[in-house]
Design an enzyme around this catalytic site. Structure first.
Site, PDB file in Angstrom:
ATOM      1  N   GLU A 118       0.823  -1.214   0.000  1.00 53.94           N
ATOM      2  CA  GLU A 118       0.000   0.000   0.000  1.00 53.94           C
ATOM      3  C   GLU A 118       0.859   1.267   0.000  1.00 53.94           C
ATOM      4  O   GLU A 118       0.378   2.345   0.379  1.00 53.94           O
ATOM      5  CB  GLU A 118      -0.964   0.005   1.198  1.00 53.94           C
ATOM      6  CG  GLU A 118      -1.896  -1.188   1.295  1.00 53.94           C
ATOM      7  CD  GLU A 118      -2.877  -1.338   0.125  1.00 53.94           C
ATOM      8  OE1 GLU A 118      -2.861  -0.487  -0.784  1.00 53.94           O
ATOM      9  OE2 GLU A 118      -3.625  -2.316   0.135  1.00 53.94           O
ATOM     10  N   HIS A 141      -2.737   2.261   8.400  1.00 57.98           N
ATOM     11  CA  HIS A 141      -3.813   1.488   7.779  1.00 57.98           C
ATOM     12  C   HIS A 141      -4.051   0.222   8.581  1.00 57.98           C
ATOM     13  O   HIS A 141      -3.093  -0.400   9.036  1.00 57.98           O
ATOM     14  CB  HIS A 141      -3.442   1.151   6.332  1.00 57.98           C
ATOM     15  CG  HIS A 141      -4.335   0.129   5.695  1.00 57.98           C
ATOM     16  ND1 HIS A 141      -5.689   0.318   5.568  1.00 57.98           N
ATOM     17  CD2 HIS A 141      -4.079  -1.087   5.167  1.00 57.98           C
ATOM     18  CE1 HIS A 141      -6.214  -0.743   4.986  1.00 57.98           C
ATOM     19  NE2 HIS A 141      -5.257  -1.613   4.730  1.00 57.98           N
ATOM     20  N   HIS A 143      -7.214  -3.121   9.681  1.00 59.56           N
ATOM     21  CA  HIS A 143      -8.415  -3.882   9.330  1.00 59.56           C
ATOM     22  C   HIS A 143      -9.282  -4.126  10.571  1.00 59.56           C
ATOM     23  O   HIS A 143      -9.543  -5.275  10.936  1.00 59.56           O
ATOM     24  CB  HIS A 143      -8.023  -5.246   8.747  1.00 59.56           C
ATOM     25  CG  HIS A 143      -7.205  -5.199   7.504  1.00 59.56           C
ATOM     26  ND1 HIS A 143      -6.568  -6.310   6.984  1.00 59.56           N
ATOM     27  CD2 HIS A 143      -6.913  -4.182   6.649  1.00 59.56           C
ATOM     28  CE1 HIS A 143      -5.917  -5.980   5.881  1.00 59.56           C
ATOM     29  NE2 HIS A 143      -6.100  -4.690   5.649  1.00 59.56           N
ATOM     30  N   GLU A 171     -18.275  10.485  22.211  1.00 60.34           N
ATOM     31  CA  GLU A 171     -16.878  10.825  21.914  1.00 60.34           C
ATOM     32  C   GLU A 171     -16.643  11.068  20.419  1.00 60.34           C
ATOM     33  O   GLU A 171     -15.693  11.741  20.037  1.00 60.34           O
ATOM     34  CB  GLU A 171     -15.941   9.684  22.350  1.00 60.34           C
ATOM     35  CG  GLU A 171     -15.718   9.597  23.828  1.00 60.34           C
ATOM     36  CD  GLU A 171     -15.188  10.894  24.408  1.00 60.34           C
ATOM     37  OE1 GLU A 171     -15.944  11.565  25.131  1.00 60.34           O
ATOM     38  OE2 GLU A 171     -14.037  11.246  24.111  1.00 60.34           O
ATOM     39  N   HIS A 212     -12.838  -3.461   3.596  1.00 62.89           N
ATOM     40  CA  HIS A 212     -11.398  -3.736   3.723  1.00 62.89           C
ATOM     41  C   HIS A 212     -10.812  -3.198   5.038  1.00 62.89           C
ATOM     42  O   HIS A 212     -10.152  -3.922   5.765  1.00 62.89           O
ATOM     43  CB  HIS A 212     -10.661  -3.140   2.514  1.00 62.89           C
ATOM     44  CG  HIS A 212      -9.178  -3.326   2.549  1.00 62.89           C
ATOM     45  ND1 HIS A 212      -8.440  -3.761   1.471  1.00 62.89           N
ATOM     46  CD2 HIS A 212      -8.274  -3.136   3.537  1.00 62.89           C
ATOM     47  CE1 HIS A 212      -7.169  -3.857   1.812  1.00 62.89           C
ATOM     48  NE2 HIS A 212      -7.039  -3.467   3.061  1.00 62.89           N
TER      49      HIS A 212
HETATM   50  O1  2HA Z   1      -0.573  -5.192   3.616  1.00 56.14           O
HETATM   51  O2  2HA Z   1      -3.381  -4.366   4.591  1.00 56.14           O
HETATM   52  O3  2HA Z   1      -4.185  -3.552   2.255  1.00 56.14           O
HETATM   53  C1  2HA Z   1      -1.756  -5.819   3.798  1.00 56.14           C
HETATM   54  C2  2HA Z   1      -2.853  -4.873   3.633  1.00 56.14           C
HETATM   55  C3  2HA Z   1      -3.266  -4.563   2.273  1.00 56.14           C
HETATM   56 ZN    ZN Z   2      -5.328  -3.592   4.122  1.00 59.19          ZN
END
Ligand code: 2HA
Ligand code: ZN
Length: 272
Positions: A118, A141, A143, A171, A212
């Site tokens: 990414e 980033h 998940h 909040e 995602h």
């Molecule tokens: O690197 O999160 O979006 C793994 C991820 C891809």
């Molecule tokens: Zn990801």
């Protein structure tokens, strides 16, 4: 001048701590998630000889506005679970070279690895955030489970999505009065999703990638982490109460909360 031990560098410690926390919170399974942190030349220079380039890695896109900038970045295919025990394999420090399309490796990726898949979204997001906030430094980033779950039951309309969060936890409006940007489901790891993310980053510090995960940004690791943490906690509340909703926070209260903290909520959401 004798260089200090890079393993004692505060920025390496911060990366180890953040990835370990994110893993334990269940946000970053397997190789999920990535972090990039812009560092000052002086702070890195205390630990590394900046004229020693280990190898170069093509970026695959133009990063001209970031020429000379140095980042510590999680590696592609690497597990957040493993960063703390082996930072030199799972992290790398790179500098954007003068050609604007190459990264110079100054430390890390010891097994011959490279930065996260990414990288386009990260670098393009740094450019976008720096254009609105010169003190910006972190792109994170992740998940997180409930945030992704919310995508399966909510529209991709970012104002609607933001409103649902603001209505679920007092909040929320205080931590992200500027709202959450939402991208539809797209193929990740591409320049296209990088460009779309950066476009949102001109207006938002938080961008959801539908089905995602999420991007959070900030001046510090705590700020980026705290933004994602607050969205995820709020998404958890939303998901736990789905189908049983009796009370949500009224728009007037959300507006008054923002007023109390001298914040301006994103326009076009609250009906007050
Ligand atoms: O690197 O999160 O979006 C793994 C991820 C891809
Ligand atoms: Zn990801």
């Amino acid at each position: 001048m004798v260089k200090k031990n890079i393993f004692d560098a505060p920025f390496v410690k911060e990366m180890r701590e953040a990835t370990a926390n994110m893993y334990r919170l269940g946000w970053d399974e397997r190789n999920g998630g990535n972090i990039s942190y812009m560092l000052g030349e002086e702070e890195v220079g205390e630990y590394l000889d900046l004229s020693e380039v280990i190898r170069t890695i093509p970026t695959g896109f133009d990063v001209t506005p970031l020429i000379g900038k140095i980042f510590i970045v999680t590696g592609t295919g690497k597990y957040f679970k493993n960063v703390d025990k082996d930072p030199e394999t799972n992290l790398g420090i790179v500098r954007i070279a003068k050609d604007g399309t190459t990264a110079e490796l100054l430390w890390g990726y010891k097994d011959g690895g490279k930065f996260t898949s990414e990288f386009p979204a990260h670098m393009m997001s740094h450019m976008a955030r720096l254009s609105v906030d010169p003190t910006h430094r972190i792109v994170m980033h992740s998940h997180p489970t409930y945030t992704i779950a919310m995508n399966t039951v909510c529209s991709t309309d970012e104002k609607e999505f933001t409103h649902k969060l603001w209505q679920s936890n007092t909040e929320a409006v205080v931590v992200f009065p500027d709202g959450v940007g939402v991208l539809p489901c797209m193929v990740c790891g591409t320049n296209e999703i990088g460009i779309a993310t950066a476009e949102k980053m001109k207006h938002f510090r938080l961008v959801v990638w539908t089905n995602h995960g999420i991007y959070g940004t900030g001046r510090t690791m705590d700020e980026a982490f705290g933004l994602i943490e607050t969205v995820e906690k709020t998404a958890q509340i939303y998901m736990l109460s789905l189908g049983h909703i009796v009370n949500v926070i009224p728009d007037q209260i959300i507006s008054d909360l923002a007023k109390l903290w001298n914040l301006t909520p994103l326009e076009g959401i609250l009906k007050v």
